[in-house]
Write a protein that holds these residues in place. Structure first.
Motif, PDB file in Angstrom:
ATOM      1  N   ARG A 162      94.758   1.205  16.123  1.00  0.00           N
ATOM      2  CA  ARG A 162      94.658   0.381  17.324  1.00  0.00           C
ATOM      3  C   ARG A 162      94.802  -1.076  16.922  1.00  0.00           C
ATOM      4  O   ARG A 162      94.481  -1.452  15.793  1.00  0.00           O
ATOM      5  CB  ARG A 162      93.299   0.563  18.019  1.00  0.00           C
ATOM      6  CG  ARG A 162      93.059   1.907  18.651  1.00  0.00           C
ATOM      7  CD  ARG A 162      91.726   1.880  19.378  1.00  0.00           C
ATOM      8  NE  ARG A 162      91.277   3.204  19.778  1.00  0.00           N
ATOM      9  CZ  ARG A 162      90.014   3.586  19.778  1.00  0.00           C
ATOM     10  NH1 ARG A 162      89.064   2.741  19.379  1.00  0.00           N
ATOM     11  NH2 ARG A 162      89.672   4.800  20.169  1.00  0.00           N
ATOM     12  N   ALA A 165      92.862   0.983  25.516  1.00  0.00           N
ATOM     13  CA  ALA A 165      92.131   2.047  24.819  1.00  0.00           C
ATOM     14  C   ALA A 165      90.634   1.795  24.887  1.00  0.00           C
ATOM     15  O   ALA A 165      89.829   2.725  24.794  1.00  0.00           O
ATOM     16  CB  ALA A 165      92.584   2.135  23.374  1.00  0.00           C
ATOM     17  N   ASP A 194      96.510   4.090  24.416  1.00  0.00           N
ATOM     18  CA  ASP A 194      95.446   4.390  23.449  1.00  0.00           C
ATOM     19  C   ASP A 194      95.527   3.563  22.172  1.00  0.00           C
ATOM     20  O   ASP A 194      94.874   3.888  21.183  1.00  0.00           O
ATOM     21  CB  ASP A 194      95.437   5.887  23.074  1.00  0.00           C
ATOM     22  CG  ASP A 194      95.204   6.774  24.277  1.00  0.00           C
ATOM     23  OD1 ASP A 194      94.387   6.388  25.136  1.00  0.00           O
ATOM     24  OD2 ASP A 194      95.845   7.837  24.376  1.00  0.00           O
ATOM     25  N   GLN A 195      96.306   2.478  22.182  1.00  0.00           N
ATOM     26  CA  GLN A 195      96.422   1.683  20.957  1.00  0.00           C
ATOM     27  C   GLN A 195      96.103   0.199  21.133  1.00  0.00           C
ATOM     28  O   GLN A 195      96.047  -0.524  20.147  1.00  0.00           O
ATOM     29  CB  GLN A 195      97.830   1.824  20.361  1.00  0.00           C
ATOM     30  CG  GLN A 195      98.063   3.188  19.722  1.00  0.00           C
ATOM     31  CD  GLN A 195      99.337   3.227  18.900  1.00  0.00           C
ATOM     32  OE1 GLN A 195     100.425   3.330  19.444  1.00  0.00           O
ATOM     33  NE2 GLN A 195      99.201   3.122  17.597  1.00  0.00           N
TER      34      GLN A 195
END
Length: 247
Positions: A98, A160, A121-122
């Motif tokens: 991330r 995220a 999600d990063q």
């Protein structure tokens, strides 16, 4: 709750800061790569890494950061100097699990929301707070936003998570810190990672029961050895549900 053992780098060395002061770091004479491997060996699922040189536009730690990402054995959440689309995507391409974005979000919120959509999600939004204001530029400038207004501006963006740091936690009492984190976590639907508030297992226990706190960064306490990764993980683990016994 996920524990993020946290490492901060300056000039190739592990450091910790008092009250966010970059000019007065405490240097820890440990090997950063081996320390990262130790986080994984202790059972951590993630680690967090901040490159303080990158905050100044200095890429001297880049090779070391890449080595940590390759060698740690767990995903790395990376922050520091993410001031452009190119820089964010460079580190995603280099394997960062991330990327944490702070100053760029204040300067170009549309771009950061777009990055979050392109990299699900990063992308993690950093909200760094000093005396009730959101800070940018390596904690040196007030963005003239209250954290509440700042979070509202990003409502609906597919981050995220949101990383909330209480920069002046060294001088605030524990009740005030937990109150701030709890209040801000209640305003968002995304998972919140608390930073700057963990000194011991009691702090983890309290965070664990605050609604919407999905994780906690633990850094200085690990280097000072007032808390171990294993102890932090044990406390953060979900309580087992009681099972009825049938005779």
């Amino acid at each position: 709750m996920i524990i993020y053992p946290t490492m901060q780098l300056q000039n190739g060395r592990c450091v910790t800061l008092e009250k966010g002061r970059l000019d007065e770091p405490q240097v820890w004479h440990v090997d950063p790569v081996e320390t990262a491997k130790g986080f994984a060996a202790a059972g951590a699922e993630w680690m967090h890494l901040t490159d303080f040189n990158a905050l100044e536009g200095d890429s001297s730690n880049e090779e070391l950061v890449q080595q940590i990402i390759r060698s740690a054995g767990i995903p790395v959440q990376l922050g520091g100097g993410m001031r452009s689309r190119e820089q964010v995507e460079h580190w995603i391409d280099k394997g960062a699990g991330r990327v944490v974005i702070g100053t760029l979000a204040a300067r170009d919120p549309h771009l950061v929301q777009e990055l979050a959509k392109h990299h699900p999600d990063q992308i993690v939004l950093a909200v760094d707070i000093w005396q009730g204001q959101v800070m940018t530029d390596g904690w040196r400038k007030s963005g003239a936003f209250t954290p509440e207004a700042y979070l509202e501006a990003f409502a609906g963006a597919p981050f995220a998570g949101i990383l909330i740091t209480d920069i002046d936690s060294d001088v605030a009492d524990t009740e005030a810190q937990m109150g701030l984190i709890s209040h801000l976590a209640s305003l968002v639907k995304l998972p919140v990672i608390a930073s700057g508030v963990v000194r011991n297992t009691d702090d983890i226990s309290r965070l664990k029961y605050i609604s919407n706190i999905a994780g906690a960064q633990v850094g200085r306490a690990l280097f000072r050895k007032t808390l171990s990764v294993e102890e932090a993980l044990a406390v953060a683990r979900p309580e087992s549900e009681p099972v009825a016994e049938f005779q």
